[in-house]
Design a protein around this motif. Structure first.
Motif, short mmCIF file in Angstrom:
data_model
loop_
_atom_site.label_atom_id
_atom_site.label_comp_id
_atom_site.label_asym_id
_atom_site.label_seq_id
_atom_site.Cartn_x
_atom_site.Cartn_y
_atom_site.Cartn_z
N GLU A 54 73.04 -102.12 -36.04
CA GLU A 54 74.02 -101.30 -35.31
C GLU A 54 73.57 -99.85 -35.26
O GLU A 54 73.63 -99.20 -34.21
CB GLU A 54 75.40 -101.43 -35.96
N ASP A 55 73.13 -99.32 -36.41
CA ASP A 55 72.64 -97.95 -36.47
C ASP A 55 71.42 -97.77 -35.57
O ASP A 55 71.26 -96.72 -34.93
CB ASP A 55 72.28 -97.55 -37.91
N GLY A 57 70.74 -99.41 -32.83
CA GLY A 57 71.21 -99.37 -31.45
C GLY A 57 71.75 -98.00 -31.08
O GLY A 57 71.44 -97.45 -30.01
N GLU A 58 72.55 -97.40 -31.97
CA GLU A 58 73.08 -96.06 -31.72
C GLU A 58 71.95 -95.04 -31.65
O GLU A 58 71.95 -94.17 -30.77
CB GLU A 58 74.06 -95.67 -32.83
N ALA A 59 71.00 -95.14 -32.56
CA ALA A 59 69.88 -94.20 -32.58
C ALA A 59 69.03 -94.34 -31.33
O ALA A 59 68.55 -93.34 -30.78
CB ALA A 59 69.02 -94.41 -33.84
N TYR A 61 70.07 -95.32 -28.38
CA TYR A 61 70.84 -94.71 -27.30
C TYR A 61 70.71 -93.19 -27.35
O TYR A 61 70.50 -92.54 -26.32
CB TYR A 61 72.32 -95.13 -27.39
N GLN A 62 70.83 -92.61 -28.54
CA GLN A 62 70.69 -91.16 -28.70
C GLN A 62 69.29 -90.69 -28.30
O GLN A 62 69.14 -89.63 -27.70
CB GLN A 62 70.98 -90.73 -30.14
#
Length: 179
Positions: A54-55, A57-59, A61-62
């Motif tokens: 999950e982390d 995926g967020e990273a 995207y960022q």
């Protein structure tokens, strides 16, 4: 006299059988306890892997949104942590599989936990793969697979065994993440 000797021998055989049964039951109880601990740790590691994905995926995207070097470093750190957790999970799976093939005390054949070849009485190393039979023992302080401790690590300050995921030593309070 023969009747008493016969009764004595019968009692002796019964006591030996009870002792063997007690050893097998004790072995099985320890084995089930160890397997439960391994499954619990495996579940925790699987949860950690899910959180890391999950982390990640967020990273990702960022990193697309911002395009910064910091976001790229975070991606690399997360991938490294993810790989480490996957290695721990693999070692736990191997330990659980090993428990399934280990023989109980008093059984006729002992097998290598690595390649599952039959060992001879007193073998300290496997003649097929060369693995030491001391490498995969479960110790009170942690689990060792191929001489790598996977559930605990030692605090460099006080020597206390702590979880590999501990951020601080629970004895001396040393920050284990920023060594």
């Amino acid at each position: 006299m023969d009747v008493f000797q016969s009764i004595g021998q019968g009692i002796e055989k019964t006591l030996d059988a009870l002792k063997d049964s007690k050893e097998r039951i004790h072995y099985q109880a320890k084995k089930y306890s160890r397997q439960s601990k391994l499954r619990l740790e495996k579940s925790r590691v699987e949860g950690e892997i899910k959180r890391l994905y999950e982390d990640l995926g967020e990273a990702y995207y960022q990193s697309i949104e911002e395009g910064s070097d910091q976001a790229q470093r975070l991606l690399h750190e997360l991938v490294a942590k993810l790989d480490q957790e996957k290695e721990i999970l693999k070692a736990l799976d191997n330990q659980l599989k090993q428990d399934l093939v280990e023989e109980a005390p008093g059984s006729k054949e002992r097998t290598c936990p690595h390649c599952h070849e039959v060992l001879e009485e007193g073998d300290q190393f496997c003649s097929h793969c060369g693995s030491s039979m001391e490498e995969t023992k479960v110790f009170k302080r942690g689990i060792f697979v191929d001489n790598v401790e996977i559930l605990t690590k030692m605090c460099p300050n006080c020597g206390k065994q702590v979880s590999v995921h501990a951020k601080y030593c629970n004895r001396c309070g040393l920050d284990l993440e920023n060594l």
